[in-house]
Scaffold this motif. Structure first.
Motif, PDB file in Angstrom:
ATOM      1  N   THR A  14       0.833  -1.199   0.000  1.00 50.49           N
ATOM      2  CA  THR A  14       0.000   0.000   0.000  1.00 50.49           C
ATOM      3  C   THR A  14       0.870   1.252   0.000  1.00 50.49           C
ATOM      4  N   ALA A  51      -5.778   0.425  -1.828  1.00 44.37           N
ATOM      5  CA  ALA A  51      -6.479  -0.486  -0.912  1.00 44.37           C
ATOM      6  C   ALA A  51      -6.815  -1.797  -1.613  1.00 44.37           C
ATOM      7  N   TRP A 115      -8.409  -2.964   7.328  1.00 41.88           N
ATOM      8  CA  TRP A 115      -8.497  -1.593   6.835  1.00 41.88           C
ATOM      9  C   TRP A 115      -8.664  -1.507   5.325  1.00 41.88           C
ATOM     10  N   THR A 116      -8.577  -2.610   4.612  1.00 44.90           N
ATOM     11  CA  THR A 116      -8.651  -2.520   3.152  1.00 44.90           C
ATOM     12  C   THR A 116     -10.038  -2.113   2.657  1.00 44.90           C
ATOM     13  N   LEU A 119     -10.871   1.703   3.460  1.00 38.97           N
ATOM     14  CA  LEU A 119     -10.073   2.587   2.596  1.00 38.97           C
ATOM     15  C   LEU A 119     -10.545   2.504   1.151  1.00 38.97           C
ATOM     16  N   LEU A 120     -10.897   1.307   0.709  1.00 38.03           N
ATOM     17  CA  LEU A 120     -11.402   1.122  -0.652  1.00 38.03           C
ATOM     18  C   LEU A 120     -12.696   1.905  -0.860  1.00 38.03           C
TER      19      LEU A 120
END
Length: 151
Positions: A14, A51, A115-116, A119-120
């Motif tokens: 990332t 992300a 967290w992906t 954030l995406l």
């Protein structure tokens, strides 16, 4: 045992994707002087791409998600490291990237970083809202000359 790549790979990828995207973004901002919504749309797109890229690092494991969830024993059974639970099933989703591991004890774990998905979705929302903002305000540019004005 969790490999070092599984532990540090997605955050490092990332950061790498953000760093690679920062160079063309900086050149674009300094040379073209885009509007604030255009800059935010580009940043939102970059966040969504980074992300998704980090989430699909495990996507390399989409080809064999069992290896992401557990360690294979000598007898061919997948077990969680340090426990006596066996892997019963794995659910793989491409969007948002997700690998859910289901164990014989009844609990489930998520292999993709937590967290992906936020954030995406935040990056996509930012890109969509700013793109709409650009489309609505495209005729209201202060420096634009009206089409009926002649030289």
């Amino acid at each position: 045992m969790v490999s070092l790549f599984a532990l540090f790979g997605p955050p490092m990828i990332t950061i790498f994707l953000f760093a690679v995207g920062a160079i063309p973004y900086a050149l674009w901002v300094t040379r073209r002087k885009p509007s604030r919504p255009a800059r935010w749309a580009a940043l939102g797109s970059a966040a969504a791409i980074a992300a998704y890229g980090a989430g699909t690092v495990y996507g390399l494991a989409f080809t064999n998600p069992l290896d992401v969830c557990a360690d294979k024993t000598g007898g061919g059974v997948y077990r969680e490291a340090g426990r006596d639970y066996t892997l019963t099933s794995v659910d793989v989703k491409g969007f948002p990237p997700s690998i859910s591991c289901h164990w014989s004890s009844g609990y489930s774990t998520e292999a993709v970083w937590f967290w992906t998905s936020p954030l995406l979705y935040a990056g996509l929302a930012c890109a969509v809202v700013c793109s709409i903002w650009l489309l609505v305000n495209r005729g209201k540019d202060r420096n634009a000359r009206p089409p009926y004005e002649t030289l």
